[in-house]
Design a protein around this motif. Structure first.
Motif, PDB file in Angstrom:
ATOM      1  N   ILE A   1      10.362   2.432  10.591  1.00 52.13           N
ATOM      2  CA  ILE A   1       9.515   3.172   9.651  1.00 52.13           C
ATOM      3  C   ILE A   1       9.274   2.331   8.404  1.00 52.13           C
ATOM      4  N   GLY A   2       8.032   2.388   7.902  1.00 53.06           N
ATOM      5  CA  GLY A   2       7.674   1.723   6.657  1.00 53.06           C
ATOM      6  C   GLY A   2       6.851   2.652   5.783  1.00 53.06           C
ATOM      7  N   VAL A   3       7.001   2.513   4.483  1.00 54.65           N
ATOM      8  CA  VAL A   3       6.253   3.330   3.525  1.00 54.65           C
ATOM      9  C   VAL A   3       5.480   2.386   2.599  1.00 54.65           C
ATOM     10  N   VAL A   4       4.187   2.688   2.421  1.00 54.12           N
ATOM     11  CA  VAL A   4       3.329   1.857   1.583  1.00 54.12           C
ATOM     12  C   VAL A   4       2.678   2.739   0.523  1.00 54.12           C
ATOM     13  N   ILE A   5       2.830   2.341  -0.734  1.00 53.22           N
ATOM     14  CA  ILE A   5       2.147   2.996  -1.838  1.00 53.22           C
ATOM     15  C   ILE A   5       1.365   1.907  -2.570  1.00 53.22           C
ATOM     16  N   ASN A   6       0.057   2.046  -2.600  1.00 55.28           N
ATOM     17  CA  ASN A   6      -0.821   1.049  -3.189  1.00 55.28           C
ATOM     18  C   ASN A   6      -0.739   1.072  -4.714  1.00 55.28           C
TER      19      ASN A   6
END
Length: 114
Positions: free
Chosen positions: A43-48
């Motif tokens: 799992i990966g989480v990306v917040i721009n």
């Protein structure tokens, strides 16, 4: 926090998921998933940076998403890579609202064990 073997850390993995992943979106939360060659789910989480130029706010939203995904991890099928991205650039999602959105997205992608 998830163990390192359950997290996406390599940039090439993120690129692969963005190119080949199945996408579902709900209220600014984007979920991408693709099958992987290993038996574990990563799992990966990306917040721009467009969400906020303040790293404090971005990291706070990431912690909320990671905590929710950690709670759901044991119910997610194995052998998939999942990336969760927050595309709504206006406000933070509280825990309860984010949890229901993520549950809906995981269910829509049929990522829960039967």
């Amino acid at each position: 926090m998830l163990k390192k073997e359950y997290r996406l850390c390599n940039n090439n993995d993120f690129i692969k998921i963005y190119k080949k992943g199945k996408r579902h979106s709900n209220s600014g939360v984007l979920l991408l998933c693709v099958k992987n060659d290993i038996k574990t789910t990563r799992i990966g989480v990306v917040i721009n940076k467009k969400f906020s130029t303040s790293s404090v706010k971005r990291n706070a939203q990431k912690r909320i998403f990671r905590r929710i995904l950690q709670n759901y991890y044991s119910h997610i099928i194995s052998g998939v890579d999942v990336v969760l991205s927050y595309t709504n650039h206006s406000n933070m999602l509280p825990y309860k609202e984010a949890s229901s959105l993520i549950y809906t997205l995981l269910n829509k992608n049929q990522l829960f064990k039967k």
